[in-house]
Scaffold this motif. Structure first.
Motif, PDB file in Angstrom:
ATOM      1  N   ALA A 523      49.177  99.592  29.900  1.00  0.00           N
ATOM      2  CA  ALA A 523      48.566 100.569  29.004  1.00  0.00           C
ATOM      3  C   ALA A 523      48.698 100.152  27.554  1.00  0.00           C
ATOM      4  CB  ALA A 523      49.207 101.946  29.226  1.00  0.00           C
ATOM      5  N   ALA A 524      49.853  99.586  27.189  1.00  0.00           N
ATOM      6  CA  ALA A 524      50.054  99.124  25.803  1.00  0.00           C
ATOM      7  C   ALA A 524      49.133  97.964  25.478  1.00  0.00           C
ATOM      8  CB  ALA A 524      51.520  98.732  25.598  1.00  0.00           C
ATOM      9  N   ALA A 525      48.969  97.059  26.442  1.00  0.00           N
ATOM     10  CA  ALA A 525      48.073  95.918  26.201  1.00  0.00           C
ATOM     11  C   ALA A 525      46.634  96.369  26.062  1.00  0.00           C
ATOM     12  CB  ALA A 525      48.215  94.924  27.356  1.00  0.00           C
ATOM     13  N   ALA A 526      46.250  97.321  26.894  1.00  0.00           N
ATOM     14  CA  ALA A 526      44.877  97.819  26.798  1.00  0.00           C
ATOM     15  C   ALA A 526      44.654  98.559  25.487  1.00  0.00           C
ATOM     16  CB  ALA A 526      44.582  98.745  27.982  1.00  0.00           C
ATOM     17  N   ASN A 527      45.657  99.282  25.007  1.00  0.00           N
ATOM     18  CA  ASN A 527      45.554  99.994  23.736  1.00  0.00           C
ATOM     19  C   ASN A 527      45.436  99.011  22.575  1.00  0.00           C
ATOM     20  OD1 ASN A 527      45.536 102.081  21.894  1.00  0.00           O
ATOM     21  ND2 ASN A 527      47.763 102.317  21.874  1.00  0.00           N
ATOM     22  N   ALA A 528      46.204  97.926  22.677  1.00  0.00           N
ATOM     23  CA  ALA A 528      46.145  96.929  21.602  1.00  0.00           C
ATOM     24  C   ALA A 528      44.795  96.233  21.538  1.00  0.00           C
ATOM     25  CB  ALA A 528      47.255  95.887  21.795  1.00  0.00           C
ATOM     26  N   ASN A 529      44.120  96.098  22.658  1.00  0.00           N
ATOM     27  CA  ASN A 529      42.816  95.439  22.689  1.00  0.00           C
ATOM     28  C   ASN A 529      41.672  96.382  22.385  1.00  0.00           C
ATOM     29  OD1 ASN A 529      44.024  93.009  23.367  1.00  0.00           O
ATOM     30  ND2 ASN A 529      43.901  93.444  25.588  1.00  0.00           N
TER      31      ASN A 529
END
Length: 627
Positions: A523-529
């Motif tokens: 979820a954090a990676a998707a938010n960062a992208n």
């Protein structure tokens, strides 16, 4: 009646009234006559009156002795005489009668074993009965009155309990007085009869009886009567040598069929003058003591009963030598070589028993079973012969309500027939029966569309949060499904680790934490992208329900209360949905809207999974078709 009367006067009066009462079989007459007398004086005088009357009956009317003893037993039950009086009378009768008449009268004692075991008589009479039986045994011959001796011993076994100390060989003593004499010529008449009668066919005889084998055979009886001599090294070597010779003779000399033995066996019976010879086709004679003349040995070895008796003596001796007996000394222990020899010889003996007609194999199995049961008796004696007690009956509740509610269980056959008439199966368990009858064909049921689904790893493992997930790992059903799902969708399941799994719940707790970390990292990676909205990360991942899907599933969700409980709604919340909405469709729609808005784990996949578990088939089909 005055209490001042002396013993002699009371005895004479009681004897007169006893004669009248017995002749008319009116025990009430005797009871009413003795009530006004002091109890101690009454019983003493009445006891003597019974014995005096017995002397008259022995002379004048001996056929009424059994009735007289029964009359005395009833008098004991009315407390007119002492409880020992019936056995005292029986002892006097046996002392006065011949052995033939004693044997007939003893049937009365045998049939009354339940009377002697009554509480009134047992404690008072057990020593008198034992003394009476021992006096009879002393008068009998063990060789000529074998059956009568056995009846007396069987009666004592039935009368006394197993734990009675007087009937137990507590310290494991042997009857060393039972000496078997052989080798001497004590009967010239017997020898002459044998010389005239015994004719042996040399073609059929396969065994030569020499004096050495004869001595070895009968010397084994010393070991059988005193097994402790086998623990002596020199005696053991002698026993092994003699046993080898005798068993080799048994092995080389096969017995003939029973019909072919009759001529030889009849000659053996004819020379036994101590036994009454009443020949019958069905009767088999029993010899209480063996004849040890050398010329008889060949005929004895041809007798299957004789051979079986000797072989069983071997087995009994071996069982004693190899068993743990409490009163054995420390030095009385066999070496491993001796134990191996006993095992080999035991196998040989059972083989010989199986070859001995008639029904050799069946007889050998019976002997093996009996000796196996003897091991339990040996253990019981090693424990000090504890008393046998019946288990206490469970406490029954004498309540009318319990009796009314107690239902008789239906026979299983009736239940099976009832299900069969409905083309169903009865599996013995309600849940299994229900599961088995969902579909006639199990393979077809497994291929249905309702079973073709698999939840996501995150929705299943994290459906109740961290704390709730930790609690669910202890459930066997949840853990089994979690392992299957991990094997299909998790890379952690097949990763080798140096930390072995101690308990399955601990492993599942660790996997829940790993899935939670992976989900948060994704979820954090998707938010960062920038792939998801800032404030609605979870809802984008968990696939929100569309208005069309919500309308479709609400229409078919008639059992919305069952789903509400599964989704975690409390009774007051369910009541709120029911009062705020007029129809079940509106209530279900309101409940699902709140669930998708408030619950972080709400998703279409999770909803389908939960409804499948609740068997809401129509709602599941409506949701799938609306996608």
């Amino acid at each position: 009646m005055s209490d001042k009367l002396g013993f002699e006067e009371l005895r004479l009066k009681y004897k007169d009234i006893l004669s009248k009462a017995f002749s008319t079989n009116n025990i009430d007459l005797l009871d009413s006559f003795s009530k006004n007398t002091n109890e101690v004086d009454r019983k003493a005088a009445m006891d003597q009156a019974f014995r005096d009357k017995l002397l008259e009956l022995l002379i004048e009317n001996p056929d009424t002795l059994e009735s007289y003893v029964s009359f005395c037993i009833e008098s004991c039950r009315r407390h007119m005489v002492t409880p020992t009086m019936p056995v005292v009378l029986l002892g006097d009768i046996f002392d006065a009668l011949t052995l033939n008449k004693c044997e007939k009268l003893f049937e009365y004692v045998e049939k009354g074993v339940n009377i002697w075991k009554e509480e009134l008589f047992f404690v008072a009479c057990k020593n008198n009965l034992l003394r009476m039986c021992n006096d009879l045994l002393r008068r009998l011959s063990r060789s000529q009155n074998t059956v009568f001796c056995g009846r007396i011993l069987l009666f004592l076994a039935k009368f006394f309990p197993f734990s009675e100390r007087s009937g137990l060989n507590i310290v494991s003593e042997f009857n060393l007085e039972n000496v078997t004499e052989f080798g001497g010529d004590n009967s010239s008449t017997l020898k002459d009869a044998l010389d005239e009668e015994m004719v042996v066919d040399e073609d059929n005889s396969k065994l030569t009886i020499d004096y050495s084998l004869y001595c070895r055979f009968w010397s084994l009886q010393d070991f059988f009567r005193n097994p402790n001599t086998c623990y002596n090294k020199i005696q053991w070597k002698t026993f092994v040598a003699h046993s080898g010779s005798v068993l080799a003779a048994f092995s080389s000399y096969k017995l003939e069929a029973v019909e072919l033995q009759k001529s030889k066996l009849n000659r053996l019976k004819a020379v036994n003058s101590d036994v009454e010879m009443q020949e019958s086709n069905k009767e088999q004679h029993y010899f209480a003591k063996f004849l040890t003349n050398q010329k008889l040995l060949e005929l004895q070895l041809s007798d299957s009963n004789f051979r079986r008796c000797v072989l069983i003596q071997f087995l009994i001796l071996f069982q004693y030598l190899t068993s743990a007996v409490k009163f054995k000394m420390e030095a009385q222990e066999l070496k491993s070589v001796q134990v191996d020899w006993i095992k080999e010889t035991t196998a040989l003996i059972y083989r010989l028993l199986g070859e001995t007609p008639p029904d050799g194999k069946k007889f050998a199995e019976c002997v093996k079973c009996i000796l196996h049961r003897e091991e339990y008796w040996n253990s019981w004696k090693n424990d000090g012969c504890p008393e046998f007690q019946k288990p206490k009956a469970p406490v029954s509740v004498d309540s009318d309500e319990v009796k009314k509610t107690r239902k008789r269980r239906r026979p299983v056959g009736d239940i099976i027939n009832e299900y069969r008439n409905q083309d169903k199966f009865y599996m013995g368990n309600n849940e299994l029966t229900k599961l088995w009858n969902l579909c006639p064909d199990n393979l077809v049921a497994c291929r249905t569309k309702e079973r073709d689904f698999m939840p996501s790893l995150e929705s299943y493992m994290l459906s109740e949060g961290g704390a709730g997930g930790a609690r669910r790992t202890t459930s066997g059903g949840w853990g089994w499904r979690a392992l299957r799902l991990l094997a299909r969708r998790s890379p952690h399941f097949f990763v080798h680790t140096n930390n072995p799994i101690g308990r399955l719940p601990d492993y599942l707790d660790d996997m829940v934490k790993r899935v939670a970390r992976d989900s948060a990292a994704n979820a954090a990676a998707a938010n960062a992208n920038g792939d998801t909205n800032t404030n609605h990360n979870d809802k984008a991942v968990k696939q929100m329900i569309s208005p069309a899907e919500l309308d479709a599933v609400s229409t078919k969700l008639t059992e919305w209360k069952k789903l509400a409980v599964k989704l975690g709604y409390k009774p007051d919340e369910i009541q709120y949905f029911e009062t705020e909405n007029a129809t079940d469709e509106a209530r279900a729609k309101n409940m699902l809207q709140l669930w998708f808005d408030d619950d972080e784990d709400a998703s279409v996949e999770n909803l389908l999974y939960i409804m499948e578990g609740l068997k809401l088939v129509e709602a599941c089909e409506a949701l799938k078709n609306a996608k």
